[in-house]
Design an enzyme around this catalytic site. Structure first.
Site, short mmCIF file in Angstrom:
data_model
loop_
_atom_site.label_atom_id
_atom_site.label_comp_id
_atom_site.label_asym_id
_atom_site.label_seq_id
_atom_site.Cartn_x
_atom_site.Cartn_y
_atom_site.Cartn_z
N LYS A 54 101.34 -14.24 32.60
CA LYS A 54 100.13 -14.35 31.76
C LYS A 54 100.14 -13.26 30.68
O LYS A 54 99.84 -13.52 29.51
CB LYS A 54 98.88 -14.25 32.64
N GLN A 98 93.01 -12.69 39.75
CA GLN A 98 94.11 -13.42 40.39
C GLN A 98 93.82 -13.66 41.88
O GLN A 98 93.52 -12.72 42.62
CB GLN A 98 95.41 -12.61 40.21
N ASP A 121 88.62 -19.43 33.82
CA ASP A 121 89.23 -20.29 34.83
C ASP A 121 88.20 -21.25 35.44
O ASP A 121 88.52 -22.02 36.34
CB ASP A 121 89.91 -19.45 35.93
#
Ligand code: NAP
Length: 297
Positions: A54, A98, A121
């Site tokens: 990322k 994460q 997200d």
């Protein structure tokens, strides 16, 4: 005849090119550099690899990236304080925490603490609710949104098709079913969601025009579960032992690829199918978060 492969890397690259162009436009016209903060708690090797890719993608596309590395012993309170800082950081437009988090931290509490306008997200209840209500002002989770883009950009007719989703998880199965059953363009599918308690799974799968595997069981979907000519999207990423591989393992999906490709018309490989789309959508969601924050069309 064997199915045509859906090249997720190539489709992701199309999206990345569009995102990079948008970043150039924002810099030159609005003096705005989108920023993504990626929070990693602990040192899980797979998570380290994901956050590394990322960071590299942010750099490649010209986006600012902020890596927050915290030890596995970080308390929930300390992580919440960090999220709060990022919520108020004006250089940060997207926040990604994460998964998986250490067991002593509630993922749900962390998602809820993230500013929904930075929740790129799409896991904050506000964004989940917007998706369920068909309100396009929220963020859809990256992997399911990536599946939709793969279908669209591969020329698959979604409208009116029967989509069978194997899996009902918060991050893949449930949201992909919501996305594809929306009333609107590139959706309007009739969606059946299956899970570990579903009966007659093979029969249901055989009725799918589009079959999406998202259960985390290596090669679960066999050829006799797939209708001739179906489109098969394999979200699964599973490690299986392979003594011949350099690392001692290799990645396979939830679909028995070699057998199923003889029946399907289109199929995604693993790796190189859905995987690259997740990062591409994360980048484009972050750019969208930046434009929304600054009221730019
Ligand atoms: P998850 O949270 O473990 O959910 C698995 C789902 O599959 C559950 O709904 C479960 O049913 C169902 N299931 C499990 N075994 C089943 C069976 N034998 N028959 C029918 N349903 C079954 O998994 P996830 O996080 O959604 O991930 C699924 C897979 O996608 C994993 O391999 C993961 O690594 C991969 N993944 C890939 C990406 C990417 O970027 N490509 C992103 C995220 C995940 P119940 O609800 O009844 O337990």
């Amino acid at each position: 005849m064997a199915a045509r492969l859906i090249d997720g890397k190539a489709v992701a690259e199309q999206i990345n090119t569009e995102t990079a162009a948008e970043i150039v436009r924002l810099k030159s016209r609005n003096n705005l550099v989108p920023g993504l903060a990626v929070v990693l708690v602990g040192d899980n090797p797979a998570s380290l690899a994901y956050v590394g890719s990322k960071d590299r993608m942010c750099a490649r596309l010209g986006m600012r990236s902020l890596r927050v590395n915290l030890p596995a012993t970080t308390s929930q309170g300390e992580l919440l304080a960090k999220i709060n800082d990022l919520n108020f950081d004006r250089t940060v437009h997207g926040i990604l925490v994460q998964s998986p988090l250490p067991e002593h931290i509630s993922e749900g509490d962390i998602f809820e603490a993230t500013d929904p306008t930075k929740d790129v997200d799409g896991f904050h209840p506000t964004n989940v609710g917007k998706l369920a209500l068909g309100d396009p002002s929220g963020f859809a989770p990256c992997t399911p949104a990536g599946v939709q883009q793969l279908l669209i950009r591969s020329g698959v007719a979604i409208e009116g098709s029967h989509v069978v989703v194997l899996g009902r998880s918060r991050i893949v199965g449930r949201p992909v079913s919501l996305i594809l059953s929306q009333k609107g363009n590139n959706a309007n599918a009739t969606v059946t969601v299956c899970h570990s308690r579903s009966k007659n799974l093979a029969e249901i799968c055989c009725s799918a025009d589009i079959l999406i595997g998202a259960i985390g069981v290596p090669r679960f979907v066999k050829a006799d579960m797939v209708r001739d000519g179906a489109v098969v999207i394999d979200v699964g990423i599973n490690r299986i032992d392979d003594k011949q591989a350099e690392k001692g393992y290799r990645l396979v999906g939830d679909v028995d690829f070699e057998a199923v490709r003889e029946k399907a018309s289109l199929i995604t490989p693993v790796p190189g199918g859905v995987g690259p789309m997740t990062i591409a959508l994360l980048m484009s969601n972050t750019v969208r978060a930046a434009t929304m924050r600054h009221g730019i069309d």
